[in-house]
Design a protein around this motif. Structure first.
Motif, short mmCIF file in Angstrom:
data_model
loop_
_atom_site.label_atom_id
_atom_site.label_comp_id
_atom_site.label_asym_id
_atom_site.label_seq_id
_atom_site.Cartn_x
_atom_site.Cartn_y
_atom_site.Cartn_z
N ILE A 73 12.07 -4.56 15.92
CA ILE A 73 11.99 -4.06 17.30
C ILE A 73 10.57 -4.22 17.84
O ILE A 73 10.37 -4.63 18.99
CB ILE A 73 12.46 -2.59 17.36
CG1 ILE A 73 13.97 -2.52 17.13
CG2 ILE A 73 12.09 -1.93 18.68
CD1 ILE A 73 14.52 -1.12 16.93
N ALA A 74 9.57 -3.90 17.04
CA ALA A 74 8.17 -4.07 17.47
C ALA A 74 7.86 -5.54 17.73
O ALA A 74 7.19 -5.88 18.72
CB ALA A 74 7.23 -3.49 16.41
N LEU A 75 8.34 -6.42 16.87
CA LEU A 75 8.11 -7.86 17.06
C LEU A 75 8.82 -8.37 18.31
O LEU A 75 8.27 -9.20 19.04
CB LEU A 75 8.57 -8.63 15.83
CG LEU A 75 7.68 -8.46 14.60
CD1 LEU A 75 8.41 -8.90 13.34
CD2 LEU A 75 6.37 -9.22 14.78
N ARG A 76 10.02 -7.88 18.58
CA ARG A 76 10.73 -8.28 19.81
C ARG A 76 9.99 -7.80 21.05
O ARG A 76 9.99 -8.46 22.08
CB ARG A 76 12.17 -7.77 19.80
CG ARG A 76 13.07 -8.44 18.78
CD ARG A 76 13.30 -9.89 19.11
NE ARG A 76 14.23 -10.50 18.14
CZ ARG A 76 14.47 -11.77 18.07
NH1 ARG A 76 13.88 -12.61 18.89
NH2 ARG A 76 15.29 -12.24 17.16
N HIS A 111 0.82 -1.22 0.00
CA HIS A 111 0.00 0.00 0.00
C HIS A 111 0.85 1.26 0.00
O HIS A 111 0.34 2.36 0.15
CB HIS A 111 -0.94 -0.01 1.20
CG HIS A 111 -2.08 -0.97 1.06
ND1 HIS A 111 -1.96 -2.20 0.46
CD2 HIS A 111 -3.37 -0.88 1.43
CE1 HIS A 111 -3.12 -2.81 0.48
NE2 HIS A 111 -3.99 -2.05 1.08
N GLY A 112 2.16 1.09 -0.15
CA GLY A 112 3.04 2.23 -0.30
C GLY A 112 3.65 2.78 0.97
O GLY A 112 4.38 3.77 0.92
N ALA A 113 3.36 2.18 2.09
CA ALA A 113 3.93 2.67 3.34
C ALA A 113 5.38 2.22 3.46
O ALA A 113 5.74 1.12 3.05
CB ALA A 113 3.13 2.15 4.53
N THR A 114 6.20 3.08 4.01
CA THR A 114 7.60 2.74 4.22
C THR A 114 7.73 2.15 5.63
O THR A 114 7.45 2.83 6.61
CB THR A 114 8.50 3.99 4.11
OG1 THR A 114 8.31 4.55 2.82
CG2 THR A 114 9.95 3.64 4.31
N VAL A 115 8.14 0.91 5.68
CA VAL A 115 8.37 0.25 6.95
C VAL A 115 9.79 -0.27 6.92
O VAL A 115 10.16 -1.09 6.08
CB VAL A 115 7.39 -0.94 7.16
CG1 VAL A 115 7.69 -1.65 8.47
CG2 VAL A 115 5.95 -0.46 7.13
N TYR A 116 10.58 0.26 7.83
CA TYR A 116 11.97 -0.19 7.91
C TYR A 116 12.04 -1.50 8.66
O TYR A 116 11.35 -1.69 9.67
CB TYR A 116 12.83 0.88 8.59
CG TYR A 116 12.85 2.18 7.82
CD1 TYR A 116 13.53 2.27 6.61
CD2 TYR A 116 12.16 3.29 8.28
CE1 TYR A 116 13.54 3.46 5.89
CE2 TYR A 116 12.16 4.47 7.57
CZ TYR A 116 12.85 4.55 6.37
OH TYR A 116 12.84 5.73 5.66
N ASP A 117 12.85 -2.40 8.15
CA ASP A 117 12.97 -3.73 8.75
C ASP A 117 13.36 -3.64 10.22
O ASP A 117 12.84 -4.38 11.05
CB ASP A 117 14.00 -4.57 7.99
CG ASP A 117 13.47 -5.03 6.64
OD1 ASP A 117 12.25 -4.98 6.42
OD2 ASP A 117 14.30 -5.43 5.80
N ARG A 118 14.26 -2.75 10.54
CA ARG A 118 14.71 -2.62 11.93
C ARG A 118 13.56 -2.24 12.86
O ARG A 118 13.44 -2.77 13.95
CB ARG A 118 15.83 -1.58 12.02
CG ARG A 118 16.34 -1.37 13.42
CD ARG A 118 17.81 -0.99 13.44
NE ARG A 118 18.28 -0.60 14.74
CZ ARG A 118 18.47 -1.41 15.77
NH1 ARG A 118 18.18 -2.68 15.65
NH2 ARG A 118 18.93 -0.98 16.92
#
Length: 163
Positions: free
Chosen positions: A99-102, A88-95
């Protein structure tokens, strides 16, 4: 809520948003068959997704897999959400995602209590219902029609009546 704050401490605003987006996937996840989702499944799924992202950041493509089937399904749903956000065009940085998943992993592991394998899931379910209730009562501009702006269907009580 106080029990959840240590796992979320240090998160930026974007990481909080990702945390709750991933958490919405957890809340909607329904394991196949008679299996039930536990805090350990949530922790495993979040850890596997975070580890996959962290490994890819080092240049190695390897998909970490949780051991339980409900956790595997949930991890797939989390990866799919990340893919949909990016489509959908959002920029989500892997880092940030890692961090959110951790944070989800820490919360699920820290809040699990003896005798209650779903303490974290219960807490997050209550928290998300509060957020949904607040959204339902939010004032919307005229002409906007969202599910939250529509009148709620008749709610039933959770109590059992025995004659």
């Amino acid at each position: 809520m106080a029990a959840l704050l240590p796992s979320m401490s240090g998160l930026t605003e974007r990481q909080h948003q990702l945390f709750f987006l991933f958490q919405s996937v957890v809340a909607k996840s329904k394991p196949d068959g008679l299996a039930r989702l536990t805090d350990e499944d949530v922790a495993e799924a979040a850890a596997a997704c975070a580890a996959t992202i962290e490994t890819a950041a080092k240049g190695v493509l390897y998909e970490h897999t949780p051991t339980s089937l409900p956790a595997q399904k949930l991890a797939g749903e989390m990866r799919a959400l990340l893919g949909q956000i990016r489509e959908h065009g959002a920029t989500v940085y892997d880092r940030e995602a890692a961090i959110a998943l951790r944070a989800i992993e820490r919360g699920a592991r820290d809040l699990t209590r003896d005798g209650d394998p779903t303490a974290y899931l219960s807490l997050m379910g209550r928290l998300l219902q509060v957020n949904q209730a607040a959204a339902a009562h939010e004032v919307r501009p005229a002409g906007t029609h969202t599910a939250a702006a529509r009148p709620a269907a008749k709610k039933t009580s959770g109590s059992i009546i025995i004659p």
